[in-house]
Write an enzyme that holds these catalytic residues in place. Structure first.
Site, PDB file in Angstrom:
ATOM      1  CB  THR A  43      -0.902  -0.011   1.262  1.00  0.00           C
ATOM      2  OG1 THR A  43      -1.442   1.291   1.470  1.00  0.00           O
ATOM      3  CG2 THR A  43      -0.104  -0.369   2.518  1.00  0.00           C
ATOM      4  CG  ASP A  44      -1.151   5.012  -0.853  1.00  0.00           C
ATOM      5  OD1 ASP A  44      -1.677   4.357   0.069  1.00  0.00           O
ATOM      6  OD2 ASP A  44      -1.761   5.914  -1.476  1.00  0.00           O
ATOM      7  CD  GLU A  45      -3.404   3.413   4.239  1.00  0.00           C
ATOM      8  OE1 GLU A  45      -3.342   3.408   5.474  1.00  0.00           O
ATOM      9  OE2 GLU A  45      -4.459   3.228   3.612  1.00  0.00           O
ATOM     10  CE1 TYR A  80      -3.263  -2.607   5.754  1.00  0.00           C
ATOM     11  CE2 TYR A  80      -3.221  -0.259   5.260  1.00  0.00           C
ATOM     12  CZ  TYR A  80      -3.264  -1.569   4.833  1.00  0.00           C
ATOM     13  OH  TYR A  80      -3.320  -1.855   3.481  1.00  0.00           O
ATOM     14  CE  LYS A 128       0.050  -4.642   2.965  1.00  0.00           C
ATOM     15  NZ  LYS A 128      -0.337  -5.976   2.403  1.00  0.00           N
TER      16      LYS A 128
HETATM   17  P1  NAD Z   1      -9.756  -7.240   2.350  1.00  0.00           P
HETATM   18  O1  NAD Z   1      -9.718  -6.962   3.810  1.00  0.00           O
HETATM   19  O2  NAD Z   1     -10.983  -6.929   1.568  1.00  0.00           O
HETATM   20  O3  NAD Z   1      -9.439  -8.789   2.086  1.00  0.00           O
HETATM   21  C1  NAD Z   1      -8.435  -9.474   2.755  1.00  0.00           C
HETATM   22  C2  NAD Z   1      -8.606 -10.954   2.466  1.00  0.00           C
HETATM   23  O4  NAD Z   1      -7.532 -11.652   3.129  1.00  0.00           O
HETATM   24  C3  NAD Z   1      -9.914 -11.553   2.987  1.00  0.00           C
HETATM   25  O5  NAD Z   1     -10.471 -12.394   2.011  1.00  0.00           O
HETATM   26  C4  NAD Z   1      -9.494 -12.345   4.209  1.00  0.00           C
HETATM   27  O6  NAD Z   1     -10.320 -13.455   4.477  1.00  0.00           O
HETATM   28  C5  NAD Z   1      -8.081 -12.758   3.824  1.00  0.00           C
HETATM   29  N1  NAD Z   1      -7.242 -13.048   4.998  1.00  0.00           N
HETATM   30  C6  NAD Z   1      -7.058 -12.254   6.094  1.00  0.00           C
HETATM   31  N2  NAD Z   1      -6.257 -12.864   6.974  1.00  0.00           N
HETATM   32  C7  NAD Z   1      -5.924 -14.075   6.431  1.00  0.00           C
HETATM   33  C8  NAD Z   1      -5.118 -15.157   6.866  1.00  0.00           C
HETATM   34  N3  NAD Z   1      -4.498 -15.133   8.057  1.00  0.00           N
HETATM   35  N4  NAD Z   1      -4.970 -16.210   6.054  1.00  0.00           N
HETATM   36  C9  NAD Z   1      -5.599 -16.265   4.852  1.00  0.00           C
HETATM   37  N5  NAD Z   1      -6.389 -15.274   4.405  1.00  0.00           N
HETATM   38  C10 NAD Z   1      -6.551 -14.189   5.174  1.00  0.00           C
HETATM   39  O7  NAD Z   1      -8.482  -6.481   1.761  1.00  0.00           O
HETATM   40  P2  NAD Z   1      -8.291  -5.696   0.386  1.00  0.00           P
HETATM   41  O8  NAD Z   1      -8.782  -4.321   0.560  1.00  0.00           O
HETATM   42  O9  NAD Z   1      -8.794  -6.525  -0.734  1.00  0.00           O
HETATM   43  O10 NAD Z   1      -6.698  -5.623   0.334  1.00  0.00           O
HETATM   44  C11 NAD Z   1      -5.945  -6.695  -0.235  1.00  0.00           C
HETATM   45  C12 NAD Z   1      -4.470  -6.347  -0.175  1.00  0.00           C
HETATM   46  O11 NAD Z   1      -4.227  -5.142  -0.887  1.00  0.00           O
HETATM   47  C13 NAD Z   1      -3.941  -6.128   1.246  1.00  0.00           C
HETATM   48  O12 NAD Z   1      -2.652  -6.695   1.317  1.00  0.00           O
HETATM   49  C14 NAD Z   1      -3.896  -4.614   1.381  1.00  0.00           C
HETATM   50  O13 NAD Z   1      -2.887  -4.220   2.286  1.00  0.00           O
HETATM   51  C15 NAD Z   1      -3.560  -4.208  -0.041  1.00  0.00           C
HETATM   52  N6  NAD Z   1      -4.034  -2.870  -0.449  1.00  0.00           N
HETATM   53  C16 NAD Z   1      -5.350  -2.509  -0.255  1.00  0.00           C
HETATM   54  C17 NAD Z   1      -5.781  -1.251  -0.690  1.00  0.00           C
HETATM   55  C18 NAD Z   1      -7.230  -0.837  -0.557  1.00  0.00           C
HETATM   56  O14 NAD Z   1      -7.566   0.305  -0.862  1.00  0.00           O
HETATM   57  N7  NAD Z   1      -8.128  -1.702  -0.129  1.00  0.00           N
HETATM   58  C19 NAD Z   1      -4.883  -0.367  -1.289  1.00  0.00           C
HETATM   59  C20 NAD Z   1      -3.539  -0.775  -1.461  1.00  0.00           C
HETATM   60  C21 NAD Z   1      -3.142  -2.035  -1.045  1.00  0.00           C
HETATM   61  P1  TYD Z   2     -10.716   4.213   4.512  1.00  0.00           P
HETATM   62  O1  TYD Z   2     -11.706   3.805   3.466  1.00  0.00           O
HETATM   63  O2  TYD Z   2     -10.782   3.593   5.857  1.00  0.00           O
HETATM   64  O3  TYD Z   2      -9.253   4.024   3.866  1.00  0.00           O
HETATM   65  P2  TYD Z   2      -7.793   4.476   4.451  1.00  0.00           P
HETATM   66  O4  TYD Z   2      -7.920   4.880   5.846  1.00  0.00           O
HETATM   67  O5  TYD Z   2      -6.994   3.224   4.274  1.00  0.00           O
HETATM   68  O6  TYD Z   2      -7.352   5.597   3.543  1.00  0.00           O
HETATM   69  O7  TYD Z   2     -10.827   5.787   4.721  1.00  0.00           O
HETATM   70  C1  TYD Z   2     -10.651   6.698   3.649  1.00  0.00           C
HETATM   71  C2  TYD Z   2     -10.660   8.096   4.248  1.00  0.00           C
HETATM   72  O8  TYD Z   2     -11.961   8.381   4.776  1.00  0.00           O
HETATM   73  C3  TYD Z   2      -9.685   8.253   5.404  1.00  0.00           C
HETATM   74  O9  TYD Z   2      -9.116   9.571   5.360  1.00  0.00           O
HETATM   75  C4  TYD Z   2     -10.574   8.112   6.635  1.00  0.00           C
HETATM   76  C5  TYD Z   2     -11.906   8.675   6.178  1.00  0.00           C
HETATM   77  N1  TYD Z   2     -13.104   8.065   6.803  1.00  0.00           N
HETATM   78  C6  TYD Z   2     -14.098   8.871   7.365  1.00  0.00           C
HETATM   79  O10 TYD Z   2     -13.984  10.109   7.383  1.00  0.00           O
HETATM   80  N2  TYD Z   2     -15.190   8.265   7.930  1.00  0.00           N
HETATM   81  C7  TYD Z   2     -15.342   6.915   7.941  1.00  0.00           C
HETATM   82  O11 TYD Z   2     -16.355   6.396   8.487  1.00  0.00           O
HETATM   83  C8  TYD Z   2     -14.324   6.096   7.343  1.00  0.00           C
HETATM   84  C9  TYD Z   2     -14.453   4.599   7.332  1.00  0.00           C
HETATM   85  C10 TYD Z   2     -13.229   6.713   6.766  1.00  0.00           C
END
Ligand code: NAD
Ligand code: TYD
Length: 352
Positions: free
Chosen positions: A134-136, A160, A164
């Protein structure tokens, strides 16, 4: 049947993972795709009903922290590629429960790496361990027009992003120490269908539909860079096949939105699609206490990916958000399923 490749995708029942599984299963019938997921609250096999019968798809319910089980899956399918997405992914949960994040994101990634090392046993030709990050991990930016590049130093602030960052370091260490072929990519905020409704966009769409308040953290001034999830899956496909081993690529949409402005777009789109006057739900906005350690601004520079591998986002944000809102409104059964019953109780406790 002999498959050309045997690829594990971890976290394939989650939000981004389900889009990656779908893309690979449909686009590469000669590859066997092994979805390894333990089905936490965020994992939902209903995200994959359209491909679950495909002959090149297998689901293995397994915890990535269970080294012996993971090693047996590598062996059983003679795995030659890994796309590792499984993780705990929600910042607010990491503030309440950092142990689970360290366990899954750090120890789980280490277990995936250690099993790959044992299975490949030093024979790394045509193998790849591709880690999704992630960019975070880069920390936070000011409102000064700068971007995160692949050279930006890591500076994570939430449990988090710290977990990562740690997992990214382990992946690179396995290249530097053992010669394992790895790639790491760091992506901005994703949005689109099948995202669990604890994240901003699906949570707010669902709340607007039900006339519930919209909790905006702080002043709503924080900025995120949003990318349509299918474009992330497309980038993963390009990088998995053409990326340079041991390299890092940033993936982003050049699409920055201040939270409050994004929220107003969501409200207007939901109102319009529900046949209400646009903006009728603006009164649901409720400013609440800010998230602890809330990063101010994320912005990804994905020029390297564009210049080296020719990837660009395919969707304009206006089109992406319209499709996304329409999908959640059309798939209320999916939403009800993930927000109902025992889960709801847990959810309410988390966010009270
Ligand atoms: P998500 O929370 O929707 O899904 C995570 C999945 O991992 C779920 O299906 C869960 O059951 C599985 N999982 C969790 N713990 C596990 C374990 N111990 N063993 C096996 N499976 C397990 O997450 P997402 O938003 O789809 O993110 C997927 C990946 O992409 C993550 O690594 C996250 O850090 C990265 N990512 C997410 C975003 C975003 O905006 N959502 C952005 C950049 C990177
Ligand atoms: P989120 O979807 O949790 O992603 P991330 O924290 O990984 O960027 O949140 C996106 C942005 O929205 C973040 O700045 C937090 C804000 N936010 C709210 O203001 N209210 C909410 O209920 C949630 C879930 C997020």
């Amino acid at each position: 049947m002999d498959f050309k490749r045997n690829i594990i995708i971890t976290g394939g029942a989650g939000f981004i993972g389900s889009h990656v599984v779908r893309l690979f299963v449909n686009k590469y019938p000669a590859y066997r795709i092994i979805n390894v997921d333990s089905l936490t609250y965020a994992g939902n096999l209903a995200n994959l009903t359209d491909i679950e019968q495909a002959p090149n798809y297998v689901f293995e319910k397994a915890d990535i922290c269970d080294f012996e089980r993971i090693l047996s899956i590598y062996t059983q399918y003679n795995v030659d590629g890994v796309i590792h997405l499984a993780a705990e992914s929600h910042v607010d949960r990491s503030i309440k429960d950092p142990f689970t994040f360290a366990q899954t994101n750090v120890m789980g990634t280490l277990s995936m790496l250690q099993a790959a090392k044992a299975h490949w046993n030093g024979e790394y030709t045509d193998k790849l361990f591709y880690h999704i990050s992630t960019d975070e991990v880069y920390g936070t930016l000011e409102f000064d027009g700068t971007f995160f590049t692949e050279e930006t130093s890591y500076d994570p602030h939430s449990p988090y992003s710290a977990s990562k960052a740690s997992s990214d370091h382990f992946v690179r260490a396995f290249h530097d120490t053992f010669g394992m072929p790895i790639i790491v990519t760091n992506c901005s905020n994703n949005y689109g269908p099948y995202q669990f409704p604890e994240k901003l966009i699906p949570l707010f769409i669902n709340n607007i539909r039900h006339g519930k308040s919209l909790p905006v953290y702080g002043a709503g001034e924080n900025v995120r860079d949003w990318l349509y999830v299918v474009d992330h899956a497309r980038a993963i496909d390009v990088i998995f096949h053409q990326g340079k081993v041991a390299d890092t690529y940033n993936i982003g949409g050049f699409n920055e939105w201040k939270n409050i402005d994004l929220i107003k777009v969501i409200i207007k789109t939901v109102d319009r699609l529900l046949g209400k006057e646009e903006g009728a739900s603006l009164g649901l906005i409720t400013y609440v206490t800010d998230r602890a350690g809330h990063d101010l601004r994320y912005a990804i520079d994905s020029t390297k990916l564009k210049n080296e591998l020719g990837w660009e986002p395919s969707l304009q944000f206006e089109e992406g958000i319209e499709k996304t809102v329409a999908w959640y409104l059309d798939n209320q059964a999916w939403m009800d399923n993930v927000t109902s019953g025992g889960y709801q109780e847990y959810y309410e406790k988390m966010y009270k």
